[in-house]
Design an enzyme around this catalytic site. Structure first.
Site, short mmCIF file in Angstrom:
data_model
loop_
_atom_site.label_atom_id
_atom_site.label_comp_id
_atom_site.label_asym_id
_atom_site.label_seq_id
_atom_site.Cartn_x
_atom_site.Cartn_y
_atom_site.Cartn_z
N ILE A 12 -32.02 -0.57 -14.12
CA ILE A 12 -31.22 0.16 -15.11
C ILE A 12 -30.84 -0.77 -16.27
N ASP A 31 -28.94 -13.03 -15.26
CA ASP A 31 -29.46 -12.47 -14.01
C ASP A 31 -29.92 -13.64 -13.15
N LEU A 33 -32.20 -13.25 -10.89
CA LEU A 33 -33.57 -12.86 -10.53
C LEU A 33 -33.72 -12.59 -9.04
N ASP A 58 -25.81 -16.97 -11.84
CA ASP A 58 -25.17 -16.08 -10.87
C ASP A 58 -23.81 -15.63 -11.39
N LEU A 83 -25.90 -5.84 -5.55
CA LEU A 83 -26.88 -5.47 -4.53
C LEU A 83 -26.71 -3.97 -4.28
N SER A 124 -21.07 4.38 -8.89
CA SER A 124 -22.05 5.26 -8.25
C SER A 124 -21.38 6.52 -7.74
N TYR A 147 -21.82 -0.36 1.03
CA TYR A 147 -22.22 -0.41 -0.38
C TYR A 147 -21.29 0.45 -1.24
N LYS A 151 -18.37 -0.49 -4.38
CA LYS A 151 -18.24 0.12 -5.71
C LYS A 151 -16.83 0.67 -5.89
N ASN A 177 -28.39 10.08 -9.30
CA ASN A 177 -29.62 9.45 -8.78
C ASN A 177 -30.57 9.06 -9.91
N GLY A 291 -26.62 9.27 7.59
CA GLY A 291 -25.71 9.04 6.46
C GLY A 291 -25.98 9.93 5.25
N ASP A 292 -27.10 10.66 5.25
CA ASP A 292 -27.42 11.51 4.08
C ASP A 292 -26.53 12.76 4.06
P1 NAD Z 1 -31.53 -3.76 -9.64
O1 NAD Z 1 -31.52 -4.46 -8.33
O2 NAD Z 1 -32.83 -3.39 -10.23
O3 NAD Z 1 -30.72 -4.62 -10.71
C1 NAD Z 1 -29.65 -5.45 -10.36
C2 NAD Z 1 -29.90 -6.81 -10.99
O4 NAD Z 1 -28.80 -7.67 -10.65
C3 NAD Z 1 -31.17 -7.47 -10.48
O5 NAD Z 1 -31.96 -7.89 -11.58
C4 NAD Z 1 -30.66 -8.68 -9.67
O6 NAD Z 1 -31.56 -9.78 -9.74
C5 NAD Z 1 -29.35 -8.95 -10.34
N1 NAD Z 1 -28.37 -9.63 -9.49
C6 NAD Z 1 -28.03 -9.34 -8.22
N2 NAD Z 1 -27.07 -10.20 -7.78
C7 NAD Z 1 -26.79 -11.02 -8.82
C8 NAD Z 1 -25.88 -12.10 -8.99
N3 NAD Z 1 -25.07 -12.50 -8.00
N4 NAD Z 1 -25.85 -12.74 -10.19
C9 NAD Z 1 -26.68 -12.36 -11.20
N5 NAD Z 1 -27.56 -11.34 -11.08
C10 NAD Z 1 -27.60 -10.68 -9.91
O7 NAD Z 1 -30.60 -2.46 -9.48
P2 NAD Z 1 -30.40 -1.23 -10.48
O8 NAD Z 1 -30.96 -0.03 -9.82
O9 NAD Z 1 -30.81 -1.59 -11.83
O10 NAD Z 1 -28.81 -1.10 -10.39
C11 NAD Z 1 -27.98 -1.64 -11.39
C12 NAD Z 1 -26.55 -1.32 -11.02
O11 NAD Z 1 -26.38 0.09 -10.93
C13 NAD Z 1 -26.08 -1.90 -9.69
O12 NAD Z 1 -24.73 -2.31 -9.84
C14 NAD Z 1 -26.18 -0.72 -8.76
O13 NAD Z 1 -25.30 -0.85 -7.68
C15 NAD Z 1 -25.80 0.41 -9.67
N6 NAD Z 1 -26.31 1.72 -9.26
C16 NAD Z 1 -27.64 1.88 -9.03
C17 NAD Z 1 -28.12 3.11 -8.64
C18 NAD Z 1 -29.58 3.32 -8.32
O14 NAD Z 1 -29.90 4.26 -7.60
N7 NAD Z 1 -30.49 2.50 -8.83
C19 NAD Z 1 -27.23 4.20 -8.50
C20 NAD Z 1 -25.88 4.00 -8.76
C21 NAD Z 1 -25.43 2.74 -9.14
C1 WQD Z 2 -32.81 11.23 -2.28
C2 WQD Z 2 -33.18 12.35 -1.32
C3 WQD Z 2 -33.32 11.64 0.97
C4 WQD Z 2 -36.72 8.99 0.57
C5 WQD Z 2 -29.21 6.49 -2.94
C6 WQD Z 2 -27.97 5.73 -2.56
C7 WQD Z 2 -26.88 6.00 -3.56
C8 WQD Z 2 -27.36 5.72 -4.99
C9 WQD Z 2 -28.67 6.38 -5.29
C10 WQD Z 2 -26.77 3.48 -5.67
C11 WQD Z 2 -32.36 12.30 -0.02
C12 WQD Z 2 -34.66 12.11 0.47
C13 WQD Z 2 -35.70 9.88 0.31
C14 WQD Z 2 -37.83 9.42 1.36
C15 WQD Z 2 -36.81 11.60 1.53
N1 WQD Z 2 -27.60 4.31 -5.19
N2 WQD Z 2 -35.74 11.16 0.78
N3 WQD Z 2 -37.82 10.72 1.79
O1 WQD Z 2 -29.87 8.61 -0.75
O2 WQD Z 2 -29.36 10.27 -2.59
O3 WQD Z 2 -28.92 7.88 -2.95
O4 WQD Z 2 -29.63 6.08 -4.25
O5 WQD Z 2 -25.62 3.67 -5.96
O6 WQD Z 2 -25.82 5.18 -3.22
O7 WQD Z 2 -27.54 6.17 -1.27
O8 WQD Z 2 -31.24 8.63 -2.89
O9 WQD Z 2 -33.63 8.50 -3.45
O10 WQD Z 2 -32.84 7.54 -1.25
O11 WQD Z 2 -32.84 10.00 -1.57
O12 WQD Z 2 -36.87 12.76 1.97
O13 WQD Z 2 -38.75 8.67 1.65
O14 WQD Z 2 -34.55 12.18 -0.92
O15 WQD Z 2 -33.11 12.04 2.29
O16 WQD Z 2 -32.12 13.62 0.35
P1 WQD Z 2 -29.82 8.91 -2.17
P2 WQD Z 2 -32.70 8.58 -2.30
#
Ligand code: NAD
Ligand code: WQD
Length: 337
Positions: A12, A31, A33, A58, A83, A124, A147, A151, A177, A291-292
């Site tokens: 993101i 980052d 990495l 970091d 993470l 999230s 997790y 948040k 999502n 957990g879903d």
């Molecule tokens: P991502 O893992 O692709 O990006 C996170 C980045 O943070 C990575 O590049 C990683 O190397 C870096 N990082 C981790 N620990 C670090 C540290 N201690 N110091 C410096 N850098 C560090 O994840 P993303 O999907 O891009 O998510 C970005 C943010 O959005 C996160 O906070 C995540 O929890 C949140 N978020 C993600 C989702 C999702 O589904 N992708 C949904 C809701 C919230």
């Molecule tokens: C979506 C739907 C699965 C994989 C997660 C985190 C949440 C947030 C976003 C960070 C669900 C189904 C999935 C597969 C499947 N992240 N599925 N087969 O679980 O809604 O959310 O990512 O904040 O905290 O929990 O996303 O993409 O894993 O799943 O059927 O191989 O797809 O059961 O219904 P989720 P997801």
């Protein structure tokens, strides 16, 4: 503005960096990495014609963040670094609390030490847990896993810091999502190993890297029995960060849901992907994943009224863009020379 983007080489963060650069902001990425690659910087430059500054390090190292903020005269921080694997957080909660909550504390300390007063934080929808839908920003927060609790606690930290420091402005964006990729196909989601999330798994099935998708549960109380989520294109999400950066100045703690405001079932996502890409996605039904939840989606009205933001892209757009990225980069950023 000069913006420190922590975690900016991640999924993101990289898309948001593109949006920031395209809108005239300057970006410094920090980052470690842990879950990303420096190749992202080349790709961002290819898309925008501008290369963000990058400093490997970091967020837990407060002195380092202080130096970065001072040396670069940063105006605002977007804090993505964290993470994000739910299962891993259950197995190793301390690592998650340390990085996610500790990282937020460390970044806030560095901001207070340097007089940087504005932070946008990656929260999230998982902070809500099992609640009536749609989730509004005032829906009770009862996250169901470590997790999600990191948040939730990080949001409390930000709210308390804002309460204690009258100039401090903290905005928590609760993403639903995130899916899809930049339409250029240059940047996208690059999971390590077997993807946990639906869209990258589908993409890898389409690419022939995985045999078939397991659809977790077909006995949910939903229209087709499969679980429903609010999928948001990562480019829409990036625009939401820009809106929060440019529109919210009031000191205090602010939260916004960033979602489409409606959901799609797993089967609907498969159909959208097939229609957008012309690929066939073989799948089988499997047991529910622990957990879903059956169904959740955002009430995104607050973001629309206060940020002037709403999603512009559909799950079909996200599928086409995810496939463009996946088919052009079958190994993600790995083995790219
Ligand atoms: P991502 O893992 O692709 O990006 C996170 C980045 O943070 C990575 O590049 C990683 O190397 C870096 N990082 C981790 N620990 C670090 C540290 N201690 N110091 C410096 N850098 C560090 O994840 P993303 O999907 O891009 O998510 C970005 C943010 O959005 C996160 O906070 C995540 O929890 C949140 N978020 C993600 C989702 C999702 O589904 N992708 C949904 C809701 C919230
Ligand atoms: C979506 C739907 C699965 C994989 C997660 C985190 C949440 C947030 C976003 C960070 C669900 C189904 C999935 C597969 C499947 N992240 N599925 N087969 O679980 O809604 O959310 O990512 O904040 O905290 O929990 O996303 O993409 O894993 O799943 O059927 O191989 O797809 O059961 O219904 P989720 P997801």
């Amino acid at each position: 503005m000069k913006v420190l983007v922590t975690g900016g080489t991640g999924y993101i963060g990289s898309h948001t960096t593109v949006e920031l650069l395209a809108n005239g902001h300057e970006v410094i990425i920090v980052d470690n990495l842990d879950n990303s690659s420096k190749i992202v910087l080349d790709r961002i430059e290819k898309i925008t014609g501008k290369r963000p500054d990058f400093i490997e390090g970091d967020v837990l190292d407060t002195d380092f963040i202080v130096r970065v903020l001072k040396d670069n005269r940063v105006d605002a921080v977007i804090h993505f670094a964290a993470l994000k694997a739910v299962g891993e957080s259950v197995a190793d909660p301390l690592r998650y609390y340390q990085t996610n909550v500790g990282g937020t504390v460390s970044v806030c300390k560095a901001m207070l030490a340097t007089g940087v007063n504005k932070i946008i934080f990656s929260s999230s929808a998982t902070v809500y847990g099992d609640q009536p839908i749609p989730y509004t920003e005032s829906t009770p927060r009862e996250p169901q896993n470590p997790y999600g609790r990191t948040k939730f606690v990080s949001e409390l930290v930000l709210a308390d810091v804002a309460a204690a420091n009258p100039d401090f402005c903290a905005v928590a964006l609760r993403y639903f999502n995130p899916v899809g990729a930049h339409p250029s196909g240059e940047i996208g989601e690059d999971p390590n190993g077997i993807p946990n999330n639906l869209m990258p798994y589908i993409s890898q099935v389409a690419a022939g890297q995985r045999e078939k998708l397991s659809v977790y549960g077909n006995d949910y109380p939903t229209k087709d029995g499969t679980a429903i989520r609010d999928y948001i294109h990562v480019a829409d999400l990036a625009e939401g960060h820009l809106a929060a950066l440019q529109k919210i100045y009031d000191p205090g703690f602010h939260t916004f849901n960033l979602g489409a405001g409606h959901g799609e079932s797993v089967l609907e996502v498969i159909v959208a992907f097939e229609q957008a890409t012309g690929q066939t996605i073989p799948y089988q039904f499997a047991d529910r994943r622990a957990g879903d939840l059956a169904e959740y989606y955002a009430d995104a009205a607050l973001a629309e009224s206060q940020l002037g933001w709403r999603v512009k892209r559909t799950i079909t757009d996200a599928s086409a863009d995810a496939w463009h990225w996946q088919s052009g980069n079958p190994n993600g950023y790995k083995n790219v020379v």
